[in-house]
Design a protein around this motif. Structure first.
Motif, mmCIF file in Angstrom:
data_model
loop_
_atom_site.group_PDB
_atom_site.id
_atom_site.type_symbol
_atom_site.label_atom_id
_atom_site.label_comp_id
_atom_site.label_asym_id
_atom_site.label_seq_id
_atom_site.Cartn_x
_atom_site.Cartn_y
_atom_site.Cartn_z
ATOM 1 N N ILE A 168 0.955 -1.101 -0.181
ATOM 2 C CA ILE A 168 -0.014 -0.007 -0.023
ATOM 3 C C ILE A 168 0.910 1.273 -0.032
ATOM 4 C CG2 ILE A 168 -1.562 1.304 1.046
ATOM 5 C CD1 ILE A 168 -2.536 -1.327 2.715
ATOM 6 N N ARG A 183 -0.353 6.506 -9.891
ATOM 7 C CA ARG A 183 -0.913 5.241 -10.620
ATOM 8 C C ARG A 183 -0.580 5.060 -11.960
ATOM 9 N NH1 ARG A 183 -2.248 1.431 -8.719
ATOM 10 N NH2 ARG A 183 -3.629 2.286 -7.105
ATOM 11 N N ASN A 193 -0.965 -4.354 -8.984
ATOM 12 C CA ASN A 193 -1.663 -4.773 -7.790
ATOM 13 C C ASN A 193 -1.559 -4.029 -6.387
ATOM 14 O OD1 ASN A 193 -3.259 -6.640 -9.095
ATOM 15 N ND2 ASN A 193 -1.653 -8.091 -8.807
ATOM 16 N N SER A 195 -1.672 -0.977 -3.926
ATOM 17 C CA SER A 195 -2.729 0.010 -3.702
ATOM 18 C C SER A 195 -2.361 1.317 -3.310
ATOM 19 C CB SER A 195 -3.791 -0.560 -2.551
ATOM 20 O OG SER A 195 -4.305 -1.757 -2.902
ATOM 21 N N ASP A 251 -7.370 3.887 -4.439
ATOM 22 C CA ASP A 251 -7.927 2.920 -4.019
ATOM 23 C C ASP A 251 -8.935 3.150 -2.540
ATOM 24 O OD1 ASP A 251 -7.152 0.776 -5.925
ATOM 25 O OD2 ASP A 251 -5.162 1.512 -5.416
#
Length: 332
Positions: A168, A183, A193, A195, A251
């Protein structure tokens, strides 16, 4: 929703409070270990556990001790740990190059955690302040915090953390456009994958003081952060920032600080229905600890009550220094 209540005595609202069993059956919000993210401070060296004076019970740990803490967290059922570095002042520069060094403190700690506690999610902090000689979250030129140049650096920092194994990414810088850039960088770098939990509504708050002690930034900061962190008087602006970050690819979103901004947490959750987190920051933690140590409050009760308030406001989880203590209590 408008509640329907029969007239007294057909309705005696105390009936559902009469025993622990019934109170449990009708409880609207509950706190579990799944709601906790544990912020920890990492420093250089080996075998070091060093108290943070302004945060009773919180320590700085060397990388080996961070790994041990992650094993403890995993055993307690805490799903995520968040890393913050106490950077050697000699490594702090105006170009902040240590921020994306593959072998900096945070990246070494990520790898160490993944080697011993692979089930726990590792969250990182993305901002330049731990590496900036000026103490700011972005590059400083002639007193101005530069936005676009800072975003480019933050993308490099993000990719270094993702390469190290971060699950994360937590952008706390409050620069415009950074979520879209991060991003895009993650997608192009093959980290699809990973976040992003964006500090979307981060206020220019007085509650951060002990944290700055913990990461060694208290003396470094020149000026304040009011040109990029939010004005405490604003709430509509928070919704605009959250919407922008979601549109750019976040996210999850965060409100920071926590207790003083529960109205923002509630507005974000009810408006967007997105995973919403809050950070129970260092000043909030320190106030509870100080009052408890002076015997002015029941520390355990207030700790749990404060965390439950986040759930009641709509939060899906909380970053809190109380995470291990809370998990032990919840685990019985």
């Amino acid at each position: 929703m408008k509640p329907t209540v029969a007239p007294f005595p057909a309705a005696r609202l105390r009936r559902t409070r009469v025993s622990p069993a019934i109170r449990g059956l009708v409880r609207e919000n509950t706190l579990t270990t799944d709601d906790l993210i544990w912020p920890v401070f990492v420093r250089d060296g080996e075998g070091i556990v060093e108290p943070v004076v302004s945060m009773p019970g919180v320590v700085r740990r060397s990388v080996d001790k961070i790994a041990e803490a992650a094993v403890e967290a995993q055993a307690l059922g805490i799903p995520a740990i968040c890393l913050f570095p106490y950077t050697d002042p000699a490594l702090k520069t105006e170009d902040c190059a240590e921020a994306w060094n593959p072998d900096n403190l945070c990246n070494r700690a990520i790898r160490a955690i993944k080697a011993v506690a692979p089930e726990i999610a590792v969250m990182t902090d993305v901002a330049l302040d731990p590496y900036n000689i000026n103490g700011h979250d972005g590059f400083v030129v002639d007193g101005e915090i530069l936005n676009d140049e800072t975003v480019e650096a933050l993308v490099k920092m993000t990719l270094a953390q993702a390469e190290a194994g971060a699950d994360i990414i937590g952008p706390s810088d409050m620069m415009d456009g950074r979520i879209a850039a991060m991003r895009s960088g993650l997608e192009q770098g093959g980290h699809r994958n990973v976040s992003i939990l964006s500090y979307s509504a981060k206020y220019a708050s007085g509650f951060y003081g002990p944290f700055r002690d913990a990461v060694g930034a208290s003396g470094a900061l020149k000026g304040d952060k009011k040109t990029y962190q939010m004005d405490p008087g604003n709430s509509d602006e928070a919704l605009r920032l959250v919407e922008r970050d979601l549109q750019e690819g976040a996210d999850m979103v965060m409100v920071k600080p926590g207790i003083a901004y529960l109205d923002i947490c509630h507005r974000v959750k009810t408006t967007f229905g997105t995973p919403t987190f809050a950070y129970q920051v260092s000043g909030e933690y320190a106030m509870i600890q100080a009052a408890a140590q002076n015997g002015w409050i029941n520390g355990e009760q207030v700790m749990l009550e404060s965390l439950l308030a986040f759930k009641r406001a709509g939060c899906d989880g909380i970053l809190t220094y109380f995470a291990p203590e809370t998990a032990r209590i919840l685990n019985g």
